[in-house]
Design a protein around this motif. Structure first.
Motif, PDB file in Angstrom:
ATOM      1  N   THR A   1       8.007  14.112   3.693  1.00 61.34           N
ATOM      2  CA  THR A   1       7.825  15.723   4.281  1.00 61.34           C
ATOM      3  C   THR A   1       6.427  16.238   3.829  1.00 61.34           C
ATOM      4  N   TRP A   2       5.733  15.391   2.756  1.00 61.45           N
ATOM      5  CA  TRP A   2       4.541  16.064   2.307  1.00 61.45           C
ATOM      6  C   TRP A   2       3.262  15.281   2.709  1.00 61.45           C
ATOM      7  N   VAL A   3       2.108  15.849   2.617  1.00 61.94           N
ATOM      8  CA  VAL A   3       0.843  15.358   3.073  1.00 61.94           C
ATOM      9  C   VAL A   3      -0.080  15.302   2.006  1.00 61.94           C
ATOM     10  N   TYR A   4      -0.529  14.232   1.724  1.00 61.77           N
ATOM     11  CA  TYR A   4      -1.320  13.921   0.776  1.00 61.77           C
ATOM     12  C   TYR A   4      -2.897  13.666   1.122  1.00 61.77           C
ATOM     13  N   TYR A   5      -3.894  14.268   0.507  1.00 59.03           N
ATOM     14  CA  TYR A   5      -5.253  14.519   0.957  1.00 59.03           C
ATOM     15  C   TYR A   5      -6.013  13.800  -0.061  1.00 59.03           C
ATOM     16  N   ARG A   6      -7.121  13.113   0.450  1.00 54.69           N
ATOM     17  CA  ARG A   6      -8.157  12.394  -0.567  1.00 54.69           C
ATOM     18  C   ARG A   6      -9.413  12.500   0.121  1.00 54.69           C
ATOM     19  N   VAL A   7     -10.534  12.657  -0.784  1.00 52.49           N
ATOM     20  CA  VAL A   7     -11.741  12.802  -0.600  1.00 52.49           C
ATOM     21  C   VAL A   7     -12.276  11.306  -0.689  1.00 52.49           C
ATOM     22  N   GLU A   8     -12.651  10.390   0.314  1.00 53.53           N
ATOM     23  CA  GLU A   8     -13.232   9.203   0.247  1.00 53.53           C
ATOM     24  C   GLU A   8     -14.357   9.027  -0.577  1.00 53.53           C
ATOM     25  N   PRO A   9     -14.614   7.920  -1.468  1.00 52.53           N
ATOM     26  CA  PRO A   9     -15.801   7.611  -2.165  1.00 52.53           C
ATOM     27  C   PRO A   9     -17.090   7.632  -1.611  1.00 52.53           C
ATOM     28  N   PRO A  10     -17.107   7.231  -0.265  1.00 54.78           N
ATOM     29  CA  PRO A  10     -18.297   7.405   0.580  1.00 54.78           C
ATOM     30  C   PRO A  10     -18.758   8.623   0.870  1.00 54.78           C
ATOM     31  N   VAL A  11     -17.752   9.553   1.015  1.00 57.00           N
ATOM     32  CA  VAL A  11     -17.985  10.955   1.528  1.00 57.00           C
ATOM     33  C   VAL A  11     -18.900  11.829   0.253  1.00 57.00           C
ATOM     34  N   LEU A  12     -18.334  11.462  -0.921  1.00 56.96           N
ATOM     35  CA  LEU A  12     -18.971  11.953  -2.078  1.00 56.96           C
ATOM     36  C   LEU A  12     -20.375  11.410  -2.412  1.00 56.96           C
ATOM     37  N   ALA A  13     -20.403   9.965  -2.136  1.00 52.53           N
ATOM     38  CA  ALA A  13     -21.755   9.518  -2.321  1.00 52.53           C
ATOM     39  C   ALA A  13     -22.845   9.805  -1.078  1.00 52.53           C
ATOM     40  N   ALA A  14     -22.250   9.727  -0.086  1.00 53.94           N
ATOM     41  CA  ALA A  14     -23.212  10.234   0.972  1.00 53.94           C
ATOM     42  C   ALA A  14     -23.699  11.663   0.644  1.00 53.94           C
ATOM     43  N   MET A  15     -22.848  12.482   0.349  1.00 55.45           N
ATOM     44  CA  MET A  15     -23.339  13.897   0.160  1.00 55.45           C
ATOM     45  C   MET A  15     -24.288  13.937  -1.093  1.00 55.45           C
ATOM     46  N   GLY A  16     -24.007  13.094  -2.224  1.00 53.43           N
ATOM     47  CA  GLY A  16     -25.028  13.345  -3.472  1.00 53.43           C
ATOM     48  C   GLY A  16     -26.190  12.443  -3.044  1.00 53.43           C
ATOM     49  N   HIS A  17     -26.260  11.592  -2.074  1.00 51.90           N
ATOM     50  CA  HIS A  17     -27.438  10.672  -1.550  1.00 51.90           C
ATOM     51  C   HIS A  17     -28.293  11.875  -0.830  1.00 51.90           C
ATOM     52  N   LEU A  18     -27.721  12.601  -0.004  1.00 48.92           N
ATOM     53  CA  LEU A  18     -28.403  13.588   1.050  1.00 48.92           C
ATOM     54  C   LEU A  18     -29.270  14.746   0.275  1.00 48.92           C
ATOM     55  N   LEU A  19     -28.435  15.154  -0.937  1.00 55.56           N
ATOM     56  CA  LEU A  19     -28.990  16.125  -1.689  1.00 55.56           C
ATOM     57  C   LEU A  19     -29.825  15.694  -3.019  1.00 55.56           C
ATOM     58  N   THR A  20     -30.300  14.463  -3.125  1.00 55.31           N
ATOM     59  CA  THR A  20     -31.003  14.000  -4.117  1.00 55.31           C
ATOM     60  C   THR A  20     -32.373  13.782  -3.765  1.00 55.31           C
ATOM     61  N   ARG A  21     -33.510  13.846  -4.600  1.00 55.82           N
ATOM     62  CA  ARG A  21     -34.757  13.731  -4.537  1.00 55.82           C
ATOM     63  C   ARG A  21     -35.233  12.320  -3.769  1.00 55.82           C
ATOM     64  N   ALA A  22     -35.955  12.054  -3.001  1.00 53.55           N
ATOM     65  CA  ALA A  22     -36.162  10.764  -2.742  1.00 53.55           C
ATOM     66  C   ALA A  22     -36.941  10.077  -3.781  1.00 53.55           C
ATOM     67  N   ALA A  23     -36.854   8.791  -4.065  1.00 53.64           N
ATOM     68  CA  ALA A  23     -37.976   8.124  -5.010  1.00 53.64           C
ATOM     69  C   ALA A  23     -39.215   8.552  -4.897  1.00 53.64           C
TER      70      ALA A  23
END
Length: 120
Positions: free
Chosen positions: A96-118
């Motif tokens: 009866t319950w729904v479990y939610y997860r943040v997939e690792p690629p989502v967090l990695a992509a968000m971090g990559h987007l907001l980092t400074r380019a080399a």
């Protein structure tokens, strides 16, 4: 209840949605995909729910563990749906319950987007 072992993704296998914002201007398609993500996180309740799931022990959270965010249960469900539609959360029904997860690629992509380019 069965346990499912998930593979660990290596950083080099994560394909970000977009280059770092400081690397080059986004294409129209990249900007559209990124805007959907930021729009979903632009609501304080959604941002809080996303944070609750992302920081929950074991990397996933039952809706029963994260629903106390100051709004009604139907509103929580609506916000979780918006986060799923934006690709920020995945969900799995267990009984009866729904479990939610943040997939690792989502967090990695968000971090990559907001980092400074080399070299930027």
């Amino acid at each position: 209840m069965t346990t499912k072992v998930l593979p660990v993704l290596e950083p080099e296998t994560v394909v970000p949605c977009c280059p770092p914002l400081s690397e080059r201007p986004l294409t129209a398609e990249e900007a559209e995909r990124t805007a959907v993500m930021f729009k979903a996180l632009g609501d304080p309740v959604r941002l809080r729910l996303f944070s609750l799931v992302a920081s929950h022990e074991g990397g996933e959270a039952c809706v029963c563990d994260i629903s106390d965010v100051g709004v009604s249960q139907p509103t929580v469900s609506h916000h979780l749906k918006k986060l799923r539609e934006a690709g920020l959360l995945t969900s799995e029904r267990r009984g009866t319950w729904v479990y939610y997860r943040v997939e690792p690629p989502v967090l990695a992509a968000m971090g990559h987007l907001l980092t400074r380019a080399a070299g930027a």
